[in-house]
Design an enzyme around this catalytic site. Structure first.
Site: not given
Ligand code: ACM
Length: 535
Positions: A339
């Site tokens: 992310e």
């Molecule tokens: C995640 O759940 N951002 C790896």
């Protein structure tokens, strides 16, 4: 009768047959006890062993039992003795010398096996023998034996309590070598004591890796001596504005030691280049999102990044990886990589490709969330599949192994259903049966069993801040993930598993585990006596 001082001979690694024969020679005057029929195959073990052959006989665990082990297995033997005492109150000596009266023995040894985690457990009327591929395998066998010891003693067989352990043979080996759990100590901080309790339960169910998510936007939780503000500033709060906290290096070393005693590997994660707000507040020179960083106590993701084109950032990462690696005996270092929404793609790839050799320089194998597969990586690097099947398949194409943690099946922080008190549901609601009814080996057409390192169940802590809340989400689902990692699909069935799961309540009660009492499981509510001490 009194045993002669056998232990010196026993400890020095005599063949197991020799051990048994030598003690049997001294135990022939032991009182003969007639046990009712037992059934080893009916013992509610989790994870389910590969092959169980019941004999119908029983081993009488009582105050005249002793444990004998080779020198290399004395730690495992001591662990067994301690756990027998906490379950039954019996004080069972290890490699007893001299005056101890012994009628029956539990013998531990290693032998050549294809897999270091393989073991053979034989529960006979007069002896229990454990032969394993390594100390790790012996430790796993010990968990099986612990699970086979009945909750209550039979007090009608003799003038003292006896725990009749159902007899037979178990030959067992796990399907995957990496059977993990992850705990997010960054969103909310969890104490060393909380982590130790989690490790205790993981060990009982044969999980062998604990991945600690040590850093995120809301907090930096591990002391780095060369960059002290990471914890002084970055560890000062958490989601919701609570006091946060961090592990000193001594705390972390204590977690590593406690885990190692349970044959569990700690995998440290420093999430980067996104999820780095807390570090950037401590050291703004790292920051790459163009804004002045401030402590963050919310739960949004994807707004932070380090400046991937600055050499200082890599000097900093080198220090962090060096200090943490020096405290981490396990083979892995997790670099996060998920992310990173405000890192440009070419910067992200450049960053991951620069960090990989830093980790390797300190002797560790890289793990990253599945996005890292966009970079050109070494085939030794592991992609943790959480969201994007294409990324995981891309990793396989590069010869990398995949760690399976698909969020819609394996995320412990997903709510059980719409009524769940804690957790999120952005990936799915995951009731206890859904968590169990899937097959890691065939989950993705692009990932063959040979490409799978193992499975891991992550527990993110946006909505939980206490051990009770942690337990509500982790238990009972974590036990199902343990079985998915251990037992091949052909031997698994939800209808049968749920009965074994229901029978775990005495252990949960003893451990004071506040599990979620899902209506899908026919729970057996225990009425346990206090542990007795026959002395
Ligand atoms: C995640 O759940 N951002 C790896």
């Amino acid at each position: 009768m009194k045993t002669p001082s056998l232990s010196r001979f026993l400890i020095r690694g005599a063949a197991i047959a020799g051990l048994v024969a030598a003690v049997a020679a001294c135990t022939q005057e032991a009182p003969r006890i007639v046990f009712p029929e037992t059934d080893l195959a009916a013992v509610p073990m989790i994870p389910k062993p590969l092959d169980v052959a019941p004999s119908g006989t029983a081993f009488g665990l009582d105050r005249f039992t002793a444990i004998y082990s080779t020198e290399a297995l004395e730690g495992v033997a001591g662990f067994l003795s301690e756990k027998i005492q906490s379950k039954t109150g019996l004080r069972i000596p290890v490699n007893a010398e001299g005056e101890t009266e012994v009628h029956r023995g539990i013998y531990l040894s290693t032998s050549e096996m294809d897999n270091p985690e393989a073991y053979h457990l034989r529960i006979g009327p007069d002896s229990v023998t454990i032969s394993a591929g390594s100390a790790q395998g012996a430790f796993l066998a010990i968990q099986t034996l612990r699970q086979a010891i009945p909750e209550t003693s039979n007090d009608t067989l003799a003038e003292y309590p006896i725990w009749p352990v159902p007899g037979g043979e178990i030959r067992d080996v796990p399907q995957f070598g990496y059977r993990g759990a992850m705990l997010d100590v960054a969103r909310h901080f969890f104490s060393v004591e909380d982590v130790k309790k989690y490790l205790d339960v993981m060990a009982y169910y044969k999980l062998n890796v604990l991945h600690l998510h040590l850093t995120d936007d809301q907090g930096w939780r591990i002391e780095i001596k060369s960059w002290p503000k990471l914890t002084e500033v970055g560890g000062s709060t958490e989601v919701g504005g609570g006091p946060g906290g961090f592990y000193t290096q001594e705390d972390y070393a204590e977690i590593v030691r406690y885990a190692a005693e349970r044959h569990i590997t700690i995998v440290p994660e420093v999430d980067m280049p996104g999820h780095t707000n807390a570090a950037s507040v401590a050291y703004p020179i790292l920051n790459g999102n163009g804004k002045t960083p401030e402590l963050y106590t919310g739960t949004h993701v994807g707004f932070s990044t380090w400046d991937t084109r600055k050499d200082t950032v890599y000097a900093f990462i080198d220090d962090v990886v060096r200090e943490i690696s020096a405290l981490t005996p396990g083979p892995y270092f997790h670099i996060g990589g998920d992310e990173s929404h405000v890192t440009r793609k070419d910067d992200y790839i450049y960053f991951i490709e620069r960090v990989e050799p830093i980790v390797q320089k300190y002797g560790k194998r890289v793990i990253g969330w599945d996005e890292v597969a966009h970079a050109d990586l070494d085939s030794s690097t592991v992609a943790q599949f959480w969201a994007d099947e294409e990324n995981a398949t891309r990793a396989v194409g590069k010869g990398m192994k995949v760690l399976l943690s698909p969020a819609r099946k394996a995320y412990l922080d997903m709510q059980y259903d719409t009524l769940s008190e804690y957790g999120l549901h952005w990936a799915a609601y995951i009731p206890v049966d859904t968590a169990y009814i899937w097959d890691p080996s065939t989950y993705s057409a692009g990932i063959a069993p040979k490409d799978i390192l193992g499975i891991e169940a992550p527990l993110w802590s946006e909505t939980i801040s206490t051990i009770e809340e942690l337990e509500y989400l982790a238990f009972p689902r974590l036990l199902g993930y343990s079985e998915l990692g251990w037992t091949p699909a052909a031997k698994r069935s939800w209808d049968e598993y749920k009965l074994r799961l229901a029978a775990q309540t005495p252990y949960f009660k003893r451990m004071d585990i506040r599990y979620y009492p899902s209506a899908l499981v026919p729970w057996e509510v225990p009425d346990l006596p206090e542990p007795q001490n026959p002395d």
